[in-house]
Design a protein around this motif. Structure first.
Motif, PDB file in Angstrom:
ATOM      1  N   ILE A 211      40.158  27.223  80.809  1.00 45.04           N
ATOM      2  CA  ILE A 211      39.862  28.097  81.954  1.00 45.04           C
ATOM      3  C   ILE A 211      40.101  29.558  81.585  1.00 45.04           C
ATOM      4  O   ILE A 211      39.290  30.441  81.901  1.00 45.04           O
ATOM      5  N   ILE A 212      41.209  29.827  80.906  1.00 44.14           N
ATOM      6  CA  ILE A 212      41.508  31.206  80.482  1.00 44.14           C
ATOM      7  C   ILE A 212      40.435  31.711  79.530  1.00 44.14           C
ATOM      8  O   ILE A 212      39.956  32.846  79.655  1.00 44.14           O
ATOM      9  N   ALA A 213      40.034  30.872  78.582  1.00 45.41           N
ATOM     10  CA  ALA A 213      38.999  31.278  77.620  1.00 45.41           C
ATOM     11  C   ALA A 213      37.666  31.523  78.322  1.00 45.41           C
ATOM     12  O   ALA A 213      36.948  32.484  77.985  1.00 45.41           O
TER      13      ALA A 213
ATOM     14  N   GLU B 154      33.867  36.298  79.899  1.00 40.36           N
ATOM     15  CA  GLU B 154      32.964  37.106  80.723  1.00 40.36           C
ATOM     16  C   GLU B 154      33.083  38.587  80.415  1.00 40.36           C
ATOM     17  O   GLU B 154      32.150  39.348  80.651  1.00 40.36           O
ATOM     18  N   SER B 155      34.235  38.996  79.862  1.00 40.16           N
ATOM     19  CA  SER B 155      34.428  40.422  79.601  1.00 40.16           C
ATOM     20  C   SER B 155      34.369  40.775  78.113  1.00 40.16           C
ATOM     21  O   SER B 155      34.444  41.949  77.763  1.00 40.16           O
ATOM     22  N   ILE B 156      34.221  39.817  77.247  1.00 34.90           N
ATOM     23  CA  ILE B 156      34.128  40.080  75.811  1.00 34.90           C
ATOM     24  C   ILE B 156      32.648  40.052  75.418  1.00 34.90           C
ATOM     25  O   ILE B 156      31.998  39.000  75.509  1.00 34.90           O
ATOM     26  N   PRO B 157      32.104  41.180  74.950  1.00 39.46           N
ATOM     27  CA  PRO B 157      30.658  41.253  74.686  1.00 39.46           C
ATOM     28  C   PRO B 157      30.171  40.246  73.625  1.00 39.46           C
ATOM     29  O   PRO B 157      29.081  39.698  73.767  1.00 39.46           O
ATOM     30  N   GLN B 158      30.962  40.003  72.586  1.00 41.18           N
ATOM     31  CA  GLN B 158      30.524  39.091  71.528  1.00 41.18           C
ATOM     32  C   GLN B 158      30.424  37.645  72.026  1.00 41.18           C
ATOM     33  O   GLN B 158      29.596  36.868  71.566  1.00 41.18           O
TER      34      GLN B 158
ATOM     35  N   LYS C 251      27.099  32.726  77.296  1.00 38.72           N
ATOM     36  CA  LYS C 251      26.936  32.465  78.733  1.00 38.72           C
ATOM     37  C   LYS C 251      27.744  31.245  79.188  1.00 38.72           C
ATOM     38  O   LYS C 251      27.228  30.317  79.821  1.00 38.72           O
ATOM     39  N   LEU C 252      29.020  31.254  78.864  1.00 40.25           N
ATOM     40  CA  LEU C 252      29.913  30.158  79.242  1.00 40.25           C
ATOM     41  C   LEU C 252      30.106  30.069  80.752  1.00 40.25           C
ATOM     42  O   LEU C 252      30.456  29.007  81.273  1.00 40.25           O
ATOM     43  N   GLN C 253      29.855  31.172  81.479  1.00 44.49           N
ATOM     44  CA  GLN C 253      30.058  31.165  82.923  1.00 44.49           C
ATOM     45  C   GLN C 253      29.073  30.244  83.635  1.00 44.49           C
ATOM     46  O   GLN C 253      29.310  29.843  84.772  1.00 44.49           O
ATOM     47  N   TYR C 254      27.982  29.864  82.963  1.00 44.71           N
ATOM     48  CA  TYR C 254      26.997  28.977  83.579  1.00 44.71           C
ATOM     49  C   TYR C 254      27.355  27.492  83.417  1.00 44.71           C
ATOM     50  O   TYR C 254      26.730  26.649  84.040  1.00 44.71           O
ATOM     51  N   ILE C 255      28.329  27.196  82.581  1.00 47.78           N
ATOM     52  CA  ILE C 255      28.762  25.805  82.401  1.00 47.78           C
ATOM     53  C   ILE C 255      29.794  25.490  83.482  1.00 47.78           C
ATOM     54  O   ILE C 255      30.794  26.200  83.616  1.00 47.78           O
ATOM     55  N   PRO C 256      29.577  24.436  84.262  1.00 50.05           N
ATOM     56  CA  PRO C 256      30.543  24.110  85.317  1.00 50.05           C
ATOM     57  C   PRO C 256      31.899  23.693  84.734  1.00 50.05           C
ATOM     58  O   PRO C 256      31.964  23.109  83.651  1.00 50.05           O
ATOM     59  N   ASN C 257      32.950  24.004  85.473  1.00 47.27           N
ATOM     60  CA  ASN C 257      34.304  23.665  85.008  1.00 47.27           C
ATOM     61  C   ASN C 257      34.495  22.168  84.799  1.00 47.27           C
ATOM     62  O   ASN C 257      35.239  21.752  83.921  1.00 47.27           O
TER      63      ASN C 257
END
Length: 170
Positions: free
Chosen positions: A119-121, A126-130, A135-141
């Protein structure tokens, strides 16, 4: 080594002890030429590999090369009778093969720490450009957390196997 087999027999699995002693000997040693140590050692390694794949969920620590060599030179080499060879091999096997010990603390730590770390990663990505390009934010928890936990446990297993392979045998 005898304890797991006697426990199997108590649970109604008849003949398991005879499978692990008589049939293993017949399969790996009876018809094989074991006239010198190299041939005997190859048969023994083959036996160990077979034994670890047949027993469900268990691995066994086997004796080191020196112990096998001593058994071969002091006992096996001098026996001519097939029945006596079988008896001595079974005695050697029961005395020198033990269940592998596993340190479960590494698995427990990986299993407990991985979900929080996932969860932390995910949030920090979302804030690390590399990392943002993945696009990990699109993968559901519900998918991401178990996947990361599984990867962490697989990593712990790999570390444990690496430690075990580097540990010198007795």
């Amino acid at each position: 080594m005898g304890l797991p087999f006697s426990a199997f027999n108590k649970f109604g699995l008849p003949g398991l002890s005879s499978v692990t002693t008589g049939q293993v000997y017949d399969r790996h040693f009876k018809d094989r030429g074991t006239g010198n140590f190299a041939d005997f050692h190859i048969a023994y390694v083959d036996f160990c590999q077979y034994f670890n794949t047949v027993m469900p969920g268990q691995d066994f620590d086997t004796p080191g090369l020196e112990d096998i060599k001593k058994f071969y030179e002091n006992t096996w080499e001098h026996l001519k009778d097939e029945v006596e060879k079988k008896k001595k091999f079974i005695e050697f096997m029961e005395a020198n093969i033990h269940e592998a010990s596993v340190d479960d603390s590494l698995f427990i730590m990986a299993g407990l720490a991985a979900p929080a770390a996932a969860i932390i990663a995910k949030r920090s990505s979302e804030s690390i450009p590399q990392v943002k390009k993945f696009k990990l934010q699109y993968i559901p928890n519900v998918v991401f957390v178990p996947l990361c936990t599984l990867i962490a446990i697989m990593g712990a297993t790999a570390v444990q196997m690496n430690k075990k392979s580097k540990k010198p045998t007795s």
